[in-house]
Design an enzyme around this catalytic site. Structure first.
Site, mmCIF file in Angstrom:
data_model
loop_
_atom_site.group_PDB
_atom_site.id
_atom_site.type_symbol
_atom_site.label_atom_id
_atom_site.label_comp_id
_atom_site.label_asym_id
_atom_site.label_seq_id
_atom_site.Cartn_x
_atom_site.Cartn_y
_atom_site.Cartn_z
ATOM 1 C CE1 TYR A 75 -4.342 -1.086 -0.333
ATOM 2 C CE2 TYR A 75 -3.355 -2.985 0.770
ATOM 3 C CZ TYR A 75 -4.391 -2.417 0.023
ATOM 4 O OH TYR A 75 -5.452 -3.186 -0.371
ATOM 5 C CG HIS A 130 -13.935 -0.547 -3.130
ATOM 6 N ND1 HIS A 130 -13.683 -1.141 -4.354
ATOM 7 C CD2 HIS A 130 -15.146 -1.030 -2.738
ATOM 8 C CE1 HIS A 130 -14.699 -1.939 -4.677
ATOM 9 N NE2 HIS A 130 -15.598 -1.876 -3.726
ATOM 10 C CB CYS A 165 -5.343 3.976 21.095
ATOM 11 S SG CYS A 165 -5.361 2.801 19.733
HETATM 12 P P1 OAD Z 1 -10.437 -3.629 -13.084
HETATM 13 O O1 OAD Z 1 -8.958 -3.567 -13.238
HETATM 14 O O2 OAD Z 1 -11.062 -4.922 -12.704
HETATM 15 O O3 OAD Z 1 -11.134 -3.197 -14.429
HETATM 16 C C1 OAD Z 1 -10.720 -2.057 -15.153
HETATM 17 C C2 OAD Z 1 -11.675 -1.896 -16.294
HETATM 18 O O4 OAD Z 1 -11.337 -0.700 -16.976
HETATM 19 C C3 OAD Z 1 -11.638 -3.030 -17.322
HETATM 20 O O5 OAD Z 1 -12.958 -3.408 -17.668
HETATM 21 C C4 OAD Z 1 -10.928 -2.401 -18.526
HETATM 22 O O6 OAD Z 1 -11.406 -2.918 -19.749
HETATM 23 C C5 OAD Z 1 -11.318 -0.943 -18.370
HETATM 24 N N1 OAD Z 1 -10.375 0.020 -18.934
HETATM 25 C C6 OAD Z 1 -9.019 -0.043 -18.961
HETATM 26 N N2 OAD Z 1 -8.506 1.075 -19.498
HETATM 27 C C7 OAD Z 1 -9.563 1.875 -19.802
HETATM 28 C C8 OAD Z 1 -9.690 3.177 -20.375
HETATM 29 N N3 OAD Z 1 -8.619 3.880 -20.728
HETATM 30 N N4 OAD Z 1 -10.937 3.680 -20.541
HETATM 31 C C9 OAD Z 1 -12.034 2.966 -20.197
HETATM 32 N N5 OAD Z 1 -11.976 1.735 -19.652
HETATM 33 C C10 OAD Z 1 -10.760 1.202 -19.452
HETATM 34 O O7 OAD Z 1 -10.832 -2.473 -12.058
HETATM 35 P P2 OAD Z 1 -12.201 -2.251 -11.276
HETATM 36 O O8 OAD Z 1 -13.363 -2.719 -12.065
HETATM 37 O O9 OAD Z 1 -12.184 -0.865 -10.805
HETATM 38 O O10 OAD Z 1 -11.341 -3.624 -5.154
HETATM 39 O O11 OAD Z 1 -11.993 -3.232 -10.056
HETATM 40 C C11 OAD Z 1 -12.987 -3.287 -9.081
HETATM 41 C C12 OAD Z 1 -12.389 -3.574 -7.742
HETATM 42 O O12 OAD Z 1 -11.621 -4.780 -7.831
HETATM 43 C C13 OAD Z 1 -11.393 -2.540 -7.257
HETATM 44 O O13 OAD Z 1 -12.003 -1.444 -6.610
HETATM 45 C C14 OAD Z 1 -10.553 -3.328 -6.318
HETATM 46 C C15 OAD Z 1 -10.329 -4.525 -7.205
HETATM 47 O O14 OAD Z 1 -9.891 -5.664 -6.683
HETATM 48 C C16 OAD Z 1 -10.736 -3.865 -3.977
HETATM 49 O O15 OAD Z 1 -9.524 -3.805 -3.818
HETATM 50 C C17 OAD Z 1 -11.701 -4.202 -2.875
#
Ligand code: OAD
Length: 265
Positions: A75, A130, A165
């Site tokens: 992180y 998140h 704490c």
């Molecule tokens: P992902 O990495 O799963 O998905 C990213 C999405 O963005 C994919 O569908 C790509 O096709 C799309 N993408 C990539 N580049 C792009 C661009 N320039 N313009 C438009 N779309 C684009 O990320 P999230 O869906 O955000 O949670 O993931 C959801 C959650 O899973 C996150 O918040 C995180 C992760 O594990 C936790 O950590 C709890």
């Protein structure tokens, strides 16, 4: 062939613009793809974070209990990467739309803080489902605080401690297997259920409950508009699916948004 494809995209953008202009309540649900052009790594896909790291080794309460130093190291690295990134044209276009339209709210799964940075101090803040890379919270008491400090994860003794704490602190993000902050989730559900349109941008739509928000809009009679470079599980429920990068599509969806909407039928 190429011209046909770009005409299809133009038609989809024009349809989406009309739907957004006619909608009085709009939610915008964003994921990692919106920040891709800002240089923030996505989770899934070719260079995604989950290709090189296993979620369960780094983003679960069990992982933190097992090895807090390793989790903080990751992180801390992400905090450093994101601290060097700036909002892109898609974040700015959405922030401007939210300023102009009181009925438009941004709900994000992203922990990078770029929507909030683009919004500045004006208008309603984005709902961060998140959490944030720039928040730290206590593992023992209820304290949590804004934190942009570099993380020193050289040993257990140097890890961030609670400012109240003194207990071990943890990143202020939601991990797999944890519940979302109920107040944030309630707000998101209420907004999605009342929206005339849900614009879904750059998410693979596989992590719940976030991925279920668009369906709440659709079930209540609103429409779903998707912007993504690839299809997702939400594509089939979208009234319009625009294939393209958020950074180029989103500004064109809201450009000259102050033009009066056409008379409704
Ligand atoms: P992902 O990495 O799963 O998905 C990213 C999405 O963005 C994919 O569908 C790509 O096709 C799309 N993408 C990539 N580049 C792009 C661009 N320039 N313009 C438009 N779309 C684009 O990320 P999230 O869906 O955000 O949670 O993931 C959801 C959650 O899973 C996150 O918040 C995180 C992760 O594990 C936790 O950590 C709890």
């Amino acid at each position: 062939m190429e011209r046909d494809a770009s005409r299809v995209a133009d038609d989809a953008i024009a349809t989406a613009r009309d739907l957004l202009r006619e909608a009085s309540q709009v939610v915008v649900l964003t994921g990692a793809g919106i920040s891709a052009e800002s240089g923030v790594p996505t989770f899934r896909g070719a260079d995604g974070l989950w290709k090189t790291h296993r979620a369960e080794d780094l983003a679960t309460p069990e992982a933190f209990a097992r090895d807090p130093r390793l989790v903080w190291e990751w992180y801390g690295w992400r905090r450093e990467v994101v601290a060097a990134c700036a909002p892109n044209a898609a974040h700015h276009a959405l922030a401007a739309a939210a300023r102009e339209r009181p009925g438009l709210r941004i709900i994000t799964q992203n922990v990078d803080g770029l929507h909030a940075m683009a919004a500045g101090h004006d208008g309603a803040p984005p709902l961060e489902l998140h959490g944030s890379l720039f928040r730290t919270q206590c593992t023992r008491c209820a304290a949590s605080w804004d934190d942009r400090q570099p993380v020193d994860a050289t040993s257990g003794a140097t890890l961030p401690r609670c400012t109240e704490c003194g207990a071990l602190a943890r990143p202020g993000v939601v991990w797999f297997g944890e519940s979302l902050d109920p107040r944030v989730l309630d707000d998101a559900v209420r907004l999605a259920s009342a929206a005339d349109a849900c614009l879904v941008v750059g998410t693979s739509a596989v992590v719940y409950p976030a991925a279920g928000l668009a369906d709440l809009t659709r079930r209540a009679g609103g429409c779903v508009i998707e912007v993504n470079v690839t299809p997702t599980p939400l594509t089939s429920i979208a009234a319009v699916a625009i294939r393209g990068a958020a950074v180029s599509v989103i500004p064109s969806l809201f450009a000259m948004d102050s033009t009066p909407a056409p008379p409704t039928r």
